[in-house]
Scaffold this motif. Structure first.
Motif, PDB file in Angstrom:
ATOM      1  N   ALA A 182     -93.044  53.034 112.773  1.00 56.94           N
ATOM      2  CA  ALA A 182     -93.789  52.258 111.781  1.00 56.94           C
ATOM      3  C   ALA A 182     -93.298  50.817 111.719  1.00 56.94           C
ATOM      4  O   ALA A 182     -94.097  49.882 111.595  1.00 56.94           O
ATOM      5  N   VAL A 183     -92.000  50.619 111.815  1.00 58.00           N
ATOM      6  CA  VAL A 183     -91.438  49.266 111.799  1.00 58.00           C
ATOM      7  C   VAL A 183     -91.909  48.494 113.025  1.00 58.00           C
ATOM      8  O   VAL A 183     -92.252  47.303 112.939  1.00 58.00           O
ATOM      9  N   GLU A 184     -91.940  49.156 114.180  1.00 56.97           N
ATOM     10  CA  GLU A 184     -92.459  48.517 115.396  1.00 56.97           C
ATOM     11  C   GLU A 184     -93.913  48.098 115.227  1.00 56.97           C
ATOM     12  O   GLU A 184     -94.349  47.081 115.777  1.00 56.97           O
ATOM     13  N   ASP A 185     -94.658  48.864 114.443  1.00 51.72           N
ATOM     14  CA  ASP A 185     -96.068  48.555 114.199  1.00 51.72           C
ATOM     15  C   ASP A 185     -96.268  47.620 113.008  1.00 51.72           C
ATOM     16  O   ASP A 185     -97.385  47.445 112.519  1.00 51.72           O
ATOM     17  N   LYS A 186     -95.160  47.028 112.531  1.00 49.77           N
ATOM     18  CA  LYS A 186     -95.190  46.065 111.422  1.00 49.77           C
ATOM     19  C   LYS A 186     -95.669  46.683 110.111  1.00 49.77           C
ATOM     20  O   LYS A 186     -96.260  46.006 109.263  1.00 49.77           O
ATOM     21  N   GLU A 187     -95.433  47.958 109.933  1.00 46.76           N
ATOM     22  CA  GLU A 187     -95.753  48.624 108.673  1.00 46.76           C
ATOM     23  C   GLU A 187     -94.550  48.508 107.727  1.00 46.76           C
ATOM     24  O   GLU A 187     -93.412  48.319 108.167  1.00 46.76           O
ATOM     25  N   PRO A 188     -94.771  48.616 106.407  1.00 48.47           N
ATOM     26  CA  PRO A 188     -93.708  48.318 105.421  1.00 48.47           C
ATOM     27  C   PRO A 188     -92.703  49.449 105.230  1.00 48.47           C
ATOM     28  O   PRO A 188     -92.603  50.058 104.162  1.00 48.47           O
ATOM     29  N   TYR A 189     -91.933  49.712 106.282  1.00 53.23           N
ATOM     30  CA  TYR A 189     -90.914  50.759 106.185  1.00 53.23           C
ATOM     31  C   TYR A 189     -89.545  50.288 106.673  1.00 53.23           C
ATOM     32  O   TYR A 189     -88.708  51.105 107.044  1.00 53.23           O
ATOM     33  N   GLU A 190     -89.348  48.978 106.652  1.00 52.86           N
ATOM     34  CA  GLU A 190     -88.047  48.436 107.058  1.00 52.86           C
ATOM     35  C   GLU A 190     -87.170  48.340 105.804  1.00 52.86           C
ATOM     36  O   GLU A 190     -87.207  47.349 105.065  1.00 52.86           O
ATOM     37  N   PHE A 191     -86.392  49.376 105.565  1.00 55.46           N
ATOM     38  CA  PHE A 191     -85.618  49.487 104.332  1.00 55.46           C
ATOM     39  C   PHE A 191     -84.210  48.930 104.502  1.00 55.46           C
ATOM     40  O   PHE A 191     -83.639  48.956 105.592  1.00 55.46           O
ATOM     41  N   THR A 192     -83.668  48.444 103.401  1.00 54.12           N
ATOM     42  CA  THR A 192     -82.253  48.050 103.374  1.00 54.12           C
ATOM     43  C   THR A 192     -81.397  49.177 102.813  1.00 54.12           C
ATOM     44  O   THR A 192     -80.210  49.279 103.122  1.00 54.12           O
ATOM     45  N   HIS A 193     -82.003  50.015 101.974  1.00 56.77           N
ATOM     46  CA  HIS A 193     -81.295  51.138 101.354  1.00 56.77           C
ATOM     47  C   HIS A 193     -82.254  52.323 101.217  1.00 56.77           C
ATOM     48  O   HIS A 193     -83.475  52.139 101.128  1.00 56.77           O
ATOM     49  N   TYR A 194     -81.664  53.494 101.160  1.00 53.18           N
ATOM     50  CA  TYR A 194     -82.415  54.711 100.860  1.00 53.18           C
ATOM     51  C   TYR A 194     -81.801  55.341  99.602  1.00 53.18           C
ATOM     52  O   TYR A 194     -80.574  55.454  99.491  1.00 53.18           O
ATOM     53  N   LEU A 195     -82.664  55.734  98.684  1.00 53.97           N
ATOM     54  CA  LEU A 195     -82.215  56.444  97.492  1.00 53.97           C
ATOM     55  C   LEU A 195     -82.788  57.855  97.573  1.00 53.97           C
ATOM     56  O   LEU A 195     -83.995  58.055  97.415  1.00 53.97           O
ATOM     57  N   VAL A 196     -81.916  58.809  97.858  1.00 53.51           N
ATOM     58  CA  VAL A 196     -82.332  60.201  98.054  1.00 53.51           C
ATOM     59  C   VAL A 196     -82.267  60.932  96.718  1.00 53.51           C
ATOM     60  O   VAL A 196     -81.221  60.971  96.065  1.00 53.51           O
ATOM     61  N   VAL A 197     -83.393  61.502  96.308  1.00 57.71           N
ATOM     62  CA  VAL A 197     -83.481  62.228  95.040  1.00 57.71           C
ATOM     63  C   VAL A 197     -83.426  63.718  95.332  1.00 57.71           C
ATOM     64  O   VAL A 197     -84.207  64.237  96.134  1.00 57.71           O
ATOM     65  N   SER A 198     -82.493  64.402  94.683  1.00 59.46           N
ATOM     66  CA  SER A 198     -82.313  65.821  94.958  1.00 59.46           C
ATOM     67  C   SER A 198     -81.924  66.542  93.674  1.00 59.46           C
ATOM     68  O   SER A 198     -82.075  66.005  92.572  1.00 59.46           O
ATOM     69  N   ARG A 199     -81.414  67.768  93.841  1.00 61.88           N
ATOM     70  CA  ARG A 199     -81.014  68.585  92.686  1.00 61.88           C
ATOM     71  C   ARG A 199     -79.680  69.258  92.957  1.00 61.88           C
ATOM     72  O   ARG A 199     -79.323  69.545  94.101  1.00 61.88           O
ATOM     73  N   ALA A 200     -78.946  69.522  91.890  1.00 60.58           N
ATOM     74  CA  ALA A 200     -77.703  70.276  91.972  1.00 60.58           C
ATOM     75  C   ALA A 200     -77.645  71.161  90.729  1.00 60.58           C
ATOM     76  O   ALA A 200     -78.593  71.221  89.950  1.00 60.58           O
ATOM     77  N   TYR A 201     -76.521  71.835  90.540  1.00 61.03           N
ATOM     78  CA  TYR A 201     -76.404  72.663  89.332  1.00 61.03           C
ATOM     79  C   TYR A 201     -74.947  72.960  89.012  1.00 61.03           C
ATOM     80  O   TYR A 201     -74.063  72.882  89.872  1.00 61.03           O
ATOM     81  N   HIS A 202     -74.717  73.262  87.751  1.00 66.08           N
ATOM     82  CA  HIS A 202     -73.442  73.792  87.291  1.00 66.08           C
ATOM     83  C   HIS A 202     -73.632  75.245  86.899  1.00 66.08           C
ATOM     84  O   HIS A 202     -74.713  75.629  86.437  1.00 66.08           O
ATOM     85  N   GLU A 203     -72.595  76.034  87.084  1.00 66.00           N
ATOM     86  CA  GLU A 203     -72.588  77.370  86.510  1.00 66.00           C
ATOM     87  C   GLU A 203     -71.996  77.264  85.108  1.00 66.00           C
ATOM     88  O   GLU A 203     -70.961  76.619  84.904  1.00 66.00           O
ATOM     89  N   VAL A 204     -72.663  77.874  84.138  1.00 64.77           N
ATOM     90  CA  VAL A 204     -72.197  77.803  82.756  1.00 64.77           C
ATOM     91  C   VAL A 204     -72.193  79.194  82.146  1.00 64.77           C
ATOM     92  O   VAL A 204     -72.941  80.080  82.567  1.00 64.77           O
TER      93      VAL A 204
END
Length: 299
Positions: A182-204
């Motif tokens: 996509a970057v080669e095709d000049k599409e807007p995906y040239e990022f400086t950072h990635y923010l990965v959204v995920s999930r975790a858990y605690h046992e309680v």
């Protein structure tokens, strides 16, 4: 061109590269009646006519009790319309609902759109509540930048809980290839950072009984118990992050852990989890989770 852009018309990828067989241990005792089932998982481009509901369901799982804070329909539309970046993972046929999905959204490009504006506000606020001061300082600043010099890719990924780990590395590896194309095709995906959204858990401890409720209230505020990951590869990926941290869901309640005890003594309290990764380290992080998953399977 990325491999997925060169897919056949039916949307299937090269089965010699990206088709995965998942089965149980081939060894079995004659006394066992367990039947082993082979399942073929395949990766597909997003299709706006098929994938809306499946993606929306997985987004609801990703954001847990906070899903009600977002316009998930609008977010799902944005994801499935971006059909050259990211994948769905399905069984048997393209027309089925996704068992897993992965995508990245350009926060700068889409910041004026409601679903991305909601995500920016939400993640900026949640970053401040984590116990990582770097995350608390960096995420709000990066997401607020409108100069165009900073471009954050919001990475959203989720899968059904019983999905095998083998599906993960091909999805991430393919997305790397697609971003490069996509970057080669000049599409807007040239990022400086990635923010990965995920999930975790605690046992309680369960708070069903009155005595346990009293004990729980007597404990000091704050949860310093061990953090576990719904996505085991997150533990490896966060080693490559500038900063990472867990946060409580806004709509979380004391009873939620009891409702997710999964037939065990300890309750499960889901937490949100985010990782900030510089673009120059992102490909290394993806390679690391491939090595991690492969190593885990061989042990």
């Amino acid at each position: 061109m990325a491999r997925k852009r060169a897919r056949e018309a039916d949307g299937q990828i090269d089965p010699t590269v990206d088709k995965m067989d998942h089965d149980g241990d081939d060894s079995s005792d004659s006394d066992d009646d367990m039947e082993m089932v082979n399942v073929d998982f395949e990766l597909f481009n997003y299709d706006s006519q098929i994938d809306f509901h499946g993606v929306k369901t997985l987004l609801r799982q990703l954001f847990d009790t906070d899903a009600q804070l977002f316009e998930l329909s609008a977010l799902s539309d944005l994801i499935v319309e971006q059909n050259t970046i990211g994948s769905t993972c399905k069984v048997d046929d393209k027309a089925n609902d996704a068992y897993a999905f992965l995508t990245v959204l350009n926060a700068h490009e889409h910041r004026a759109k409601m679903p991305v504006a909601q995500l920016i506000e939400y993640l900026s606020d949640k970053a401040k509540s984590t116990n990582d001061p770097k995350l608390a300082a960096a995420v709000p600043e990066l997401l607020a930048d409108t100069s165009g010099k900073v471009v954050v890719g919001l990475v959203l990924a989720e899968r059904l809980l019983n999905m095998p780990a083998e599906v993960i590395p091909p999805m991430w590896g393919m997305m790397i290839d697609e971003i490069e194309a996509a970057v080669e095709d000049k599409e807007p995906y040239e990022f400086t950072h990635y923010l990965v959204v995920s999930r975790a858990y605690h046992e309680v401890q369960s708070s069903i009984s009155q005595e346990e409720r009293k004990q729980k209230k007597a404990k000091a505020a704050g949860d310093d118990s061990k953090l576990y990951f719904f996505h085991p590869e997150d533990e490896e990926m966060r080693k490559h992050a500038v900063a990472a941290g867990a946060y409580s869901f806004t709509k979380d309640s004391e009873s939620s852990a009891d409702s997710k005890r999964a037939f065990q003594e300890m309750g499960v309290r889901p937490r949100g989890f985010m990782m900030l990764i510089e673009a120059r380290r992102f490909e290394g992080a993806v390679k690391a989770i491939g090595d991690y998953v492969g190593g885990a399977l061989s042990t």
